[in-house]
Motif scaffolding. Structure first.
Motif, short mmCIF file in Angstrom:
data_model
loop_
_atom_site.label_atom_id
_atom_site.label_comp_id
_atom_site.label_asym_id
_atom_site.label_seq_id
_atom_site.Cartn_x
_atom_site.Cartn_y
_atom_site.Cartn_z
N GLY A 109 -8.71 20.66 -54.83
CA GLY A 109 -10.04 21.11 -54.45
C GLY A 109 -10.28 21.33 -52.97
N ASP A 114 -7.88 26.82 -51.53
CA ASP A 114 -8.52 27.77 -52.44
C ASP A 114 -8.53 29.16 -51.83
OD1 ASP A 114 -9.03 25.73 -54.22
OD2 ASP A 114 -11.17 25.59 -53.78
N LYS A 168 -16.97 25.17 -55.61
CA LYS A 168 -17.37 23.89 -55.02
C LYS A 168 -18.54 23.29 -55.81
CE LYS A 168 -18.65 21.71 -50.70
NZ LYS A 168 -18.91 21.86 -49.28
N ARG A 171 -17.01 22.59 -59.81
CA ARG A 171 -15.89 21.66 -60.05
C ARG A 171 -16.36 20.28 -60.48
NH1 ARG A 171 -12.02 23.80 -55.55
NH2 ARG A 171 -10.52 24.90 -56.85
#
Length: 189
Positions: A109, A114, A168, A171
């Motif tokens: 994450g 990303d 963001k 998740r």
């Protein structure tokens, strides 16, 4: 993976296949390759579902289109679309989503990873898409780049920024539902 979690991920993959189809309807025709939002949802499926489930969602989308459902840009469908000017872009979604998913799975994450993952995905899409556009239309390589890549670069930067923000926000929801599924399985055992 327990049955409950597998069912949940199947639902998510199906939802993303539908979102990719909806994204293809949001298009602006500017030449042989339209501007669409479907690649935003392809990237999001990889970021949120990972390599395997993201790949499944894109495969379902492509299979639906190949079977004739009107899920491609402009409400088109049919296997013939893969032989047309946008066929390389459509096929490129498979390796792109897989690579994006692989990178983000390893990154836990982290936003920078990303972004790097999505840039890699966009490079794959353009490498296959522009090459196929050149072959199918008989354009020179420079013409194919100008017609099949340059008009889309700014939009892709915006799509990457949007995907980072959306991922963001979503998740924790997806991870919470996965954690709840694991807790249910442990409680039943």
């Amino acid at each position: 993976m327990n049955l409950s979690n597998q069912l949940r991920m199947t639902v998510y993959a199906s939802l993303f296949a539908a979102l990719i189809a909806v994204g293809s309807y949001i298009s602006v025709a500017i030449g042989p390759v339209p501007i669409v939002l479907q690649n935003l949802f392809v990237m999001l499926s990889a970021l949120l579902l990972g390599s395997r489930w993201g790949l499944a969602s894109v495969a379902v989308y492509l299979l639906a289109g190949a079977c004739g459902l009107p899920v491609f840009a402009g409400g088109a469908g049919g296997i013939g679309r893969f032989a047309g000017p946008t066929g390389g872009y459509l096929i490129s979604y498979l390796p792109a989503v897989y690579i994006i998913g692989l990178i983000t799975e390893k990154a836990n994450g982290r936003v920078l990873f990303d972004i790097v993952a999505m840039i890699c995905g966009v490079v794959i899409v353009y490498a296959l898409g522009v090459t196929w556009l050149k072959i199918v239309t008989g354009m020179g390589f420079g013409e194919a780049l100008i017609g099949g890549m340059l008009p889309f670069l700014l939009g892709d930067v915006l799509k990457i920024a949007a995907a980072v923000a959306i991922a963001k926000a979503l998740r924790p929801v997806i991870q919470t539902s996965e954690a709840a599924s694991y807790a249910e399985a442990e409680a039943e055992a």
